[in-house]
Design a protein around this motif. Sequence first.
Motif, short mmCIF file in Angstrom:
data_model
loop_
_atom_site.label_atom_id
_atom_site.label_comp_id
_atom_site.label_asym_id
_atom_site.label_seq_id
_atom_site.Cartn_x
_atom_site.Cartn_y
_atom_site.Cartn_z
N SER A 54 0.79 -1.24 0.00
CA SER A 54 0.00 0.00 0.00
C SER A 54 0.82 1.28 0.00
O SER A 54 0.49 2.22 -0.73
N PRO A 55 1.89 1.39 0.79
CA PRO A 55 2.64 2.65 0.79
C PRO A 55 3.26 3.01 -0.57
O PRO A 55 3.52 4.17 -0.84
N SER A 56 3.47 2.03 -1.42
CA SER A 56 4.08 2.31 -2.72
C SER A 56 3.06 2.48 -3.85
O SER A 56 3.43 2.73 -5.00
N LEU A 57 1.78 2.39 -3.53
CA LEU A 57 0.74 2.52 -4.55
C LEU A 57 0.34 3.98 -4.74
O LEU A 57 0.46 4.79 -3.81
N ASP A 58 -0.19 4.29 -5.93
CA ASP A 58 -0.73 5.63 -6.14
C ASP A 58 -2.03 5.76 -5.33
O ASP A 58 -2.53 4.78 -4.77
N ALA A 59 -2.58 6.97 -5.26
CA ALA A 59 -3.72 7.23 -4.39
C ALA A 59 -4.92 6.35 -4.70
O ALA A 59 -5.57 5.81 -3.79
N GLU A 60 -5.26 6.19 -5.98
CA GLU A 60 -6.43 5.39 -6.36
C GLU A 60 -6.26 3.92 -5.98
O GLU A 60 -7.16 3.31 -5.40
N ALA A 62 -4.14 2.66 -3.79
CA ALA A 62 -4.02 2.53 -2.33
C ALA A 62 -5.39 2.60 -1.66
O ALA A 62 -5.66 1.85 -0.72
N THR A 63 -6.26 3.47 -2.16
CA THR A 63 -7.61 3.58 -1.61
C THR A 63 -8.37 2.27 -1.79
O THR A 63 -9.04 1.78 -0.86
N ARG A 69 -8.92 -4.20 2.39
CA ARG A 69 -8.22 -4.70 3.58
C ARG A 69 -8.98 -4.36 4.87
O ARG A 69 -9.06 -5.17 5.79
N ASP A 70 -9.56 -3.17 4.92
CA ASP A 70 -10.24 -2.73 6.14
C ASP A 70 -11.63 -3.34 6.32
O ASP A 70 -11.98 -3.76 7.42
N THR A 89 -8.13 -7.38 -7.22
CA THR A 89 -7.20 -6.92 -8.24
C THR A 89 -6.87 -5.46 -8.00
O THR A 89 -7.77 -4.64 -7.82
N ILE A 90 -5.59 -5.16 -8.02
CA ILE A 90 -5.10 -3.79 -7.86
C ILE A 90 -4.32 -3.44 -9.13
O ILE A 90 -3.44 -4.19 -9.55
N SER A 91 -4.65 -2.30 -9.72
CA SER A 91 -3.96 -1.83 -10.92
C SER A 91 -3.34 -0.47 -10.67
O SER A 91 -3.95 0.39 -10.02
N GLN A 92 -2.15 -0.31 -11.19
CA GLN A 92 -1.45 0.96 -11.11
C GLN A 92 -0.58 1.09 -12.34
O GLN A 92 0.21 0.19 -12.62
#
Length: 131
Positions: A54-60, A62-63, A69-70, A89-92
């Motif tokens: 998460s800390p290395s992801l862009d804002a979208e 990471a949100t 996760r929460d 799935t997370i895309s960046q």
Amino acid sequence: MTHHPQNTLTRGYWCECWAQTAATGQAPVLLASFDATTAAEAINWIRVALRTISPSLDAEAATKADAWRDTGHRTDARALSDGEWCTITISQADTRIEWTARPALFLALAHRQNRELPPCATLFNQRPTTH
């Protein structure tokens, strides 16, 4: 003498993490896999991975990761317990990472303690040792 076969299948969950980037081309690459014994353990494996990146992801991205996760993981945990797959799935930029967890049956491996090895075990040469 009565032979009592041991249960050789164990229920669990198979988890995978796949990534696809411009560097991998069209084919996703398996980054990690994990065999969980409970649905909660499978979901936690994904949650820890998301917390790690998460800390290395862009804002979208990471949100989305933080939301799943929460609270979002609860729906997937219930579905997984009910025998369904779960996927996040997370895309960046040009990178897409997908975690999946699904119910699985695992075949127990033979335990060799206190048992005689099969005759074929002596047919294989031992690997030479180097010191």
